[in-house]
Design a protein around this motif. Sequence first.
Motif, PDB file in Angstrom:
ATOM      1  N   PRO A   1       7.561  20.093  16.282  1.00 16.14           N
ATOM      2  CA  PRO A   1       8.273  19.241  17.255  1.00 16.14           C
ATOM      3  C   PRO A   1       7.897  17.763  17.157  1.00 16.14           C
ATOM      4  O   PRO A   1       8.765  16.887  17.260  1.00 16.14           O
ATOM      5  CB  PRO A   1       7.843  19.809  18.615  1.00 16.14           C
ATOM      6  CG  PRO A   1       7.458  21.217  18.321  1.00 16.14           C
ATOM      7  CD  PRO A   1       6.912  21.234  16.923  1.00 16.14           C
TER       8      PRO A   1
ATOM      9  N   LEU B   1      13.528  20.930  12.339  1.00 16.28           N
ATOM     10  CA  LEU B   1      12.512  21.949  12.670  1.00 16.28           C
ATOM     11  C   LEU B   1      12.577  23.142  11.725  1.00 16.28           C
ATOM     12  O   LEU B   1      11.589  23.854  11.557  1.00 16.28           O
ATOM     13  CB  LEU B   1      12.695  22.430  14.112  1.00 16.28           C
ATOM     14  CG  LEU B   1      12.206  21.477  15.199  1.00 16.28           C
ATOM     15  CD1 LEU B   1      12.621  21.978  16.573  1.00 16.28           C
ATOM     16  CD2 LEU B   1      10.689  21.314  15.138  1.00 16.28           C
ATOM     17  N   ALA B   2      13.713  23.347  11.096  1.00 12.72           N
ATOM     18  CA  ALA B   2      13.853  24.489  10.168  1.00 12.72           C
ATOM     19  C   ALA B   2      13.158  24.217   8.832  1.00 12.72           C
ATOM     20  O   ALA B   2      12.977  25.133   8.035  1.00 12.72           O
ATOM     21  CB  ALA B   2      15.332  24.783   9.934  1.00 12.72           C
TER      22      ALA B   2
ATOM     23  N   SER C   1      19.684  16.371  12.831  1.00 16.08           N
ATOM     24  CA  SER C   1      19.528  17.171  14.051  1.00 16.08           C
ATOM     25  C   SER C   1      18.110  17.739  14.134  1.00 16.08           C
ATOM     26  O   SER C   1      17.491  18.102  13.126  1.00 16.08           O
ATOM     27  CB  SER C   1      20.554  18.303  14.090  1.00 16.08           C
ATOM     28  OG  SER C   1      20.057  19.447  13.444  1.00 16.08           O
ATOM     29  N   ARG C   2      17.634  17.813  15.369  1.00 17.35           N
ATOM     30  CA  ARG C   2      16.277  18.310  15.615  1.00 17.35           C
ATOM     31  C   ARG C   2      16.121  19.736  15.094  1.00 17.35           C
ATOM     32  O   ARG C   2      15.128  20.064  14.459  1.00 17.35           O
ATOM     33  CB  ARG C   2      16.034  18.234  17.133  1.00 17.35           C
ATOM     34  CG  ARG C   2      14.722  18.793  17.587  1.00 17.35           C
ATOM     35  CD  ARG C   2      14.651  18.750  19.116  1.00 17.35           C
ATOM     36  NE  ARG C   2      13.673  19.694  19.616  1.00 17.35           N
ATOM     37  CZ  ARG C   2      12.385  19.444  19.740  1.00 17.35           C
ATOM     38  NH1 ARG C   2      11.918  18.272  19.399  1.00 17.35           N
ATOM     39  NH2 ARG C   2      11.566  20.364  20.200  1.00 17.35           N
ATOM     40  N   ASP C   3      17.131  20.569  15.342  1.00 17.38           N
ATOM     41  CA  ASP C   3      17.030  21.965  14.910  1.00 17.38           C
ATOM     42  C   ASP C   3      16.946  22.067  13.394  1.00 17.38           C
ATOM     43  O   ASP C   3      16.158  22.860  12.863  1.00 17.38           O
ATOM     44  CB  ASP C   3      18.237  22.776  15.421  1.00 17.38           C
ATOM     45  CG  ASP C   3      18.110  23.069  16.905  1.00 17.38           C
ATOM     46  OD1 ASP C   3      17.021  22.818  17.458  1.00 17.38           O
ATOM     47  OD2 ASP C   3      19.096  23.524  17.506  1.00 17.38           O
ATOM     48  N   ALA C   4      17.748  21.266  12.683  1.00 19.20           N
ATOM     49  CA  ALA C   4      17.725  21.314  11.214  1.00 19.20           C
ATOM     50  C   ALA C   4      16.399  20.767  10.691  1.00 19.20           C
ATOM     51  O   ALA C   4      15.847  21.274   9.702  1.00 19.20           O
ATOM     52  CB  ALA C   4      18.904  20.536  10.640  1.00 19.20           C
TER      53      ALA C   4
END
Length: 364
Positions: free
Chosen positions: A123, A116-117, A111-114
Amino acid sequence: MTMTPFPAAALFDWYDRHARILPWRSRWPDLSPAYHVWLSEIMLQQTVVATVIPYFLDFVRRWPSVCDLAAANNDDVMAAWAGLGYYARARNLHRAAKIVCAAHGGNFPESRDALLALPGIGPYTAGAIAAIGFGASSVVVDGNIERVFARYYAISTPLPGAKADISAAYAAQHPGERPSDYPQALMDFANAVCTPKAPACNACPVAAGCAAAKAGTPEIWPVKAIKKPKPERHGIAFVAYSDTGAACLVKRPESGLLGGMLAFPSAGWTPADSDWNADAPLASPPFPANWTLLDDSVSHVFTHFSLTMRVAVARRGAVREGDKLGAGAAWQKVRPASLPTLMRKVWKLAEPVLINQSARHDND
Ligand code: SF4
């Protein structure tokens, strides 16, 4: 407003004939391991492909999996990164590897959010890992792809303000097929055809719809905001050399310029040592010695400033390898490959002088 379609089929046709063979690359429908995509993308930030290839091969040979990298000694990781520059990348790389190994069982999250973390992943890199490592139709816009889309659509907003328009164009024109090939095809195309200077519009497979080619002045895109000249800084590096052929090296503080890297003691060039006086360069040596200031100096360009570094040398007959000279300092053999580029330049200037001094001393 209707957008001129970007002809992905023509791009893929070009890519199928001209794709670069790169050690981290697979061709759709095969996907590269996310570890390889991540490693190569972090290395490629601010660095050209030809420079990155030997570093990438060395890293995957030493640390074949992300958990091998996570378990590595930090000094070894920093030494292996030496010469690639932008050392915060290496510190974040090692931190991210530890998180992927400990919190995600050694598998990069999809996932993009994971993504990015994770430290050091922004991005662009998250989009690249998702597309190239997992086959997602994510937005992947680096400087090369920016150039192609800014030209194709003659986007006149100066960068970095144009990034949002370019990303929107990329998302709107994504073909939905061959998602891992698509950004890589655009990057190769930008490197080989739609080059920064003198793009080969006459041989371009997408020229028919290109607004910049129609205007006849493709080089003016992407429009860039006017850059301020870089400020100049000055400093000095102190290179001391012992009878046993060892030099005094320090490990720089973890945060800040050349953070965590081995370096010769230095003064004057970071905000932490701003009281250094360029008119009295030898006034703040790391320890007393018979310092000689060399006539030549070293030039180096960092992201936010240009540096001119003077170099002072001294022989220290009484020291032995392993003698400690203060926190983080030690006498050790100089291995240029484990030094950052600035310090390699310093060593290149100092080494012949020191060897000369040693030869004279031996003949005394
Ligand atoms: S026609 Fe020229 S400017 Fe337009 S995409 Fe092709 S190479 Fe780039």
